[in-house]
Design an enzyme around this catalytic site. Structure first.
Site, short mmCIF file in Angstrom:
data_model
loop_
_atom_site.label_atom_id
_atom_site.label_comp_id
_atom_site.label_asym_id
_atom_site.label_seq_id
_atom_site.Cartn_x
_atom_site.Cartn_y
_atom_site.Cartn_z
N GLY A 1 -8.98 2.59 0.20
CA GLY A 1 -9.67 3.84 0.55
C GLY A 1 -8.88 4.60 1.58
O GLY A 1 -7.94 4.07 2.18
N ASP B 1 0.87 -1.18 0.00
CA ASP B 1 0.00 0.00 0.00
C ASP B 1 0.91 1.24 0.00
O ASP B 1 1.27 1.76 -1.07
CB ASP B 1 -0.93 -0.07 1.24
CG ASP B 1 -1.76 1.19 1.48
OD1 ASP B 1 -1.62 2.16 0.73
OD2 ASP B 1 -2.56 1.22 2.45
#
Ligand code: OSB
Ligand code: MG
Length: 386
Positions: free
Chosen positions: A308, A256
């Site tokens: 998100g 990420d």
């Protein structure tokens, strides 16, 4: 090392040929929305969502972008203030009507990093152009509508029983995938408890960089729980050490924080540092760069999903549009609006159907309408750019 991923060509979205319209009004707006519940991770606990919005107006049509940077640098180095600075001094001067989106992105290449600032502007322009053309954003991007898989990211809970309750709630909706935040000391026992209670659940864990290579034995214990992946166990800036960790781990790793752009994705694939990439379009410079990363990963047989950043309905709508792309095979972190906010700033909340899927909002642009009175109610500051 698998060098083919360093060199292979990846397609560009047809949206690069769209032209920037004359902009009659440019506003930077900071909104602050209280979270229904604070969101705790290994690095920080956020109690409110403070987001920088970009509002672009052209001949009465308005496009919106939401920056995913926080006021603090605890998830990533960019902050609301660095984004404001980079936008005004280095991105805005290149924003000339008549340029194509592709030319604009190329003109920004001397600006190193600052993917969150770039994404905010790219997003607002794409929404504006799609609305002017009265078509949905996915169509402008060359994609077709489809229903979107859901996933929920559960912050670190007070106790294991509280975590089991939270997972049980998620299963009742029902989400397609549950992600647990973990940190040192709240890991193996917590994941084991969830796995024992929910043997068939599509489950994963996200450490937000809380571990170092010396903790590999703890992370290897997680192999017993059939996790879909473990997200960002090691440093926010690392790729090489993840490759070393991955070589000794059965569970796929997911990167990420470490992936800022297509080049980082190439490096991660070449080094076999992960089996999955979490593409946050707001982190990697926008929708167009995200589609390139997704195409590269598809070529490599590496799964991607849309992450998100606890966005308001504006950012969440961009994430939904992105997930119409074919590479997004895994459920992401798009969950229901009601878990974050009691009141949002757009007219349509994200809700799950009985089978856990999310319907794509059907309007032009990002599909939802931004409610300007709500924006005004939650505004901390508003700056109009002359
Ligand atoms: O690491 O994916 C993350 C939220 C804020 C900062 C970092 C992360 C997250 C989430 C929540 O996991 C995703 C969401 O619900 O939008
Ligand atoms: Mg993460």
């Amino acid at each position: 090392m698998d060098q083919q991923f360093l060199h292979c060509a990846v397609p560009l979205s047809p949206a690069v040929d769209a032209r920037i319209p004359v902009l009659h009004k440019i506003d930077l707006i900071v909104v602050r929305l209280p979270f229904v519940k604070p969101f705790a991770t290994s690095v920080h606990t956020w109690a409110v969502k403070e987001a920088l919005l970009l509002r672009l107006e052209s001949d009465g049509v308005v496009g919106w972008g939401e920056c995913v940077a926080d006021p603090d640098p605890f998830y990533a180095s960019e902050t609301t203030q660095t984004v404001r600075h980079i936008f005004k001094e280095f991105l805005l001067p290149q924003l000339k009507p008549g340029l194509t989106i592709g030319e604009l992105l190329a003109s920004w290449s001397p600006v190193r990093g600052h993917g969150m600032a770039k994404a905010m502007v790219e997003n607002a322009l794409l929404d504006l152009i799609a609305r002017q053309q009265n078509r949905p954003l996915h169509a402008l991007l060359g994609l077709s509508a489809r229903r979107i898989q859901s996933g929920i990211s559960l912050g670190i809970q007070e106790s294991i029983p509280a975590l089991l309750d939270a997972v049980a709630d998620a299963m009742r909706r029902p989400y397609h995938r549950v992600k647990l935040k973990i940190m040192q000391g709240k890991d193996v026992a917590w994941v084991r408890a969830v796995r024992e209670a929910f043997p068939d659940l599509c489950l994963m864990a996200d450490a937000n960089g809380d571990y170092r290579l010396e903790h590999a034995p703890i992370l290897r214990e997680l192999d017993a729980f059939n996790l879909t992946m473990v997200e960002q166990p090691l440093s926010y800036s690392d790729i090489v050490q993840h490759a070393v960790l991955q070589a000794g781990l059965a569970t796929p790793l997911c990167l990420d924080e470490s992936i800022h752009d297509l080049d980082d994705a190439r490096s991660a694939l070449a080094l076999k540092a992960c089996g999955v990439i979490n593409i946050k379009q707001g982190r990697v410079g926008g929708m167009i760069e995200s589609l390139r990363i997704a195409a590269l990963c598809q070529h490599a047989g590496v799964d991607v999903w849309s992450g998100g950043m606890d966005e308001t309905g504006i950012g969440r709508a961009f994430n939904l549009q992105l997930q119409t792309a074919s590479g997004f095979t895994l459920p992401g972190d798009t969950s229901e609006t009601a878990r974050y906010f009691s009141e949002d700033i757009v007219d349509q909340a994200v809700v799950l159907a009985d089978d856990g899927f999310i319907a794509l909002p059907e309007g032009p642009g990002i599909g939802v309408t931004v409610l300007e009175d709500r924006v005004a109610r939650y505004t901390l500051e508003r700056e109009s750019i002359p």
